[in-house]
Design a protein around this motif. Sequence first.
Motif, mmCIF file in Angstrom:
data_model
loop_
_atom_site.group_PDB
_atom_site.id
_atom_site.type_symbol
_atom_site.label_atom_id
_atom_site.label_comp_id
_atom_site.label_asym_id
_atom_site.label_seq_id
_atom_site.Cartn_x
_atom_site.Cartn_y
_atom_site.Cartn_z
ATOM 1 N N GLU A 85 0.807 -1.230 0.000
ATOM 2 C CA GLU A 85 0.000 0.000 0.000
ATOM 3 C C GLU A 85 0.834 1.273 0.000
ATOM 4 O O GLU A 85 0.524 2.228 -0.714
ATOM 5 N N GLU A 86 1.881 1.312 0.804
ATOM 6 C CA GLU A 86 2.706 2.523 0.838
ATOM 7 C C GLU A 86 3.376 2.748 -0.513
ATOM 8 O O GLU A 86 3.411 3.867 -1.021
ATOM 9 N N LEU A 87 3.893 1.701 -1.102
ATOM 10 C CA LEU A 87 4.522 1.808 -2.419
ATOM 11 C C LEU A 87 3.527 2.323 -3.449
ATOM 12 O O LEU A 87 3.804 3.274 -4.177
ATOM 13 N N LYS A 88 2.370 1.730 -3.491
ATOM 14 C CA LYS A 88 1.356 2.129 -4.474
ATOM 15 C C LYS A 88 0.853 3.543 -4.221
ATOM 16 O O LYS A 88 0.480 4.246 -5.166
ATOM 17 N N SER A 89 0.891 4.010 -2.972
ATOM 18 C CA SER A 89 0.391 5.353 -2.656
ATOM 19 C C SER A 89 1.194 6.461 -3.327
ATOM 20 O O SER A 89 0.690 7.561 -3.505
ATOM 21 N N PHE A 90 2.418 6.183 -3.713
ATOM 22 C CA PHE A 90 3.227 7.198 -4.386
ATOM 23 C C PHE A 90 2.747 7.445 -5.818
ATOM 24 O O PHE A 90 2.990 8.508 -6.375
ATOM 25 N N LEU A 91 2.090 6.438 -6.408
ATOM 26 C CA LEU A 91 1.608 6.548 -7.786
ATOM 27 C C LEU A 91 0.153 6.065 -7.858
ATOM 28 O O LEU A 91 -0.153 5.078 -8.524
ATOM 29 N N PRO A 92 -0.752 6.759 -7.169
ATOM 30 C CA PRO A 92 -2.135 6.270 -7.103
ATOM 31 C C PRO A 92 -2.825 6.218 -8.467
ATOM 32 O O PRO A 92 -3.756 5.438 -8.656
ATOM 33 N N GLU A 93 -2.363 7.037 -9.418
ATOM 34 C CA GLU A 93 -2.991 7.049 -10.737
ATOM 35 C C GLU A 93 -2.485 5.923 -11.640
ATOM 36 O O GLU A 93 -3.076 5.642 -12.671
ATOM 37 N N ALA A 94 -1.400 5.258 -11.254
ATOM 38 C CA ALA A 94 -0.858 4.171 -12.070
ATOM 39 C C ALA A 94 -1.789 2.959 -11.992
ATOM 40 O O ALA A 94 -2.269 2.589 -10.922
ATOM 41 N N LYS A 95 -2.034 2.360 -13.113
ATOM 42 C CA LYS A 95 -2.906 1.184 -13.153
ATOM 43 C C LYS A 95 -2.184 -0.004 -12.517
ATOM 44 O O LYS A 95 -0.993 -0.203 -12.714
ATOM 45 N N GLU A 96 -2.946 -0.783 -11.744
ATOM 46 C CA GLU A 96 -2.442 -2.034 -11.184
ATOM 47 C C GLU A 96 -3.216 -3.164 -11.826
ATOM 48 O O GLU A 96 -4.444 -3.180 -11.799
ATOM 49 N N ILE A 97 -2.486 -4.096 -12.407
ATOM 50 C CA ILE A 97 -3.097 -5.172 -13.172
ATOM 51 C C ILE A 97 -2.844 -6.504 -12.476
ATOM 52 O O ILE A 97 -1.701 -6.885 -12.240
ATOM 53 N N GLY A 98 -3.940 -7.170 -12.132
ATOM 54 C CA GLY A 98 -3.841 -8.513 -11.574
ATOM 55 C C GLY A 98 -3.542 -9.498 -12.694
ATOM 56 O O GLY A 98 -4.010 -9.324 -13.822
ATOM 57 N N LYS A 99 -2.736 -10.507 -12.377
ATOM 58 C CA LYS A 99 -2.367 -11.470 -13.406
ATOM 59 C C LYS A 99 -2.179 -12.854 -12.791
ATOM 60 O O LYS A 99 -1.962 -12.976 -11.586
#
Length: 183
Positions: A65-79
């Motif tokens: 969560e902390e890592l992703k919080s720096f780029l909240p607009e970046a898409k995260e893709i489940g795979k």
Amino acid sequence: MKNFSLDRDKTLFLCIDVQDKLLNVMSNKEDVLKNAKILAQMAKIMNLESIFTAQYPKGLGYSNEELKSFLPEAKEIGKKSFSCMLNDEFVEEFKSKDKKQIVVSGVESHICVLLTARDLIANGYEVFIASDAVGSRSDFNYKNALQMLSEMGCVITNTETIMFDLNSVAGTDEFKAIQKLIM
């Protein structure tokens, strides 16, 4: 011959599977997370296109969560595929960014990072592996992966070199903000 120079206009930041459940079993988890966060913050400051992936999020959760919080607009893709390039949603999002140089952080070095890098190179992309921001469960697999990635044609580099290559002039406000990430 490899191109060892990054061009910010051609660069995309790819963070592969830095999920807490996976991260917790990496032999170098502190370094991976610390440096992935630095790269994410740098990508934010520099307005670099970015993509996150999450391996089997139903069972392993999503990116730290902390890592992703720096780029909240970046898409995260489940795979479910080990290579990101075998995931249709990823390929569609990735191609829409139209970048040729890919800076990679993530886990595991010898599985998802290596297989994705191999497929990116096969498709004509230049891949820069942040060696201090990738990890494996064992030191042997980590070192073996870096050797194989280099032999495949990836540039094996590190977080600070990436930062300074993309910000090759000191004294600017952007450079000062990025420099604070490592000072």
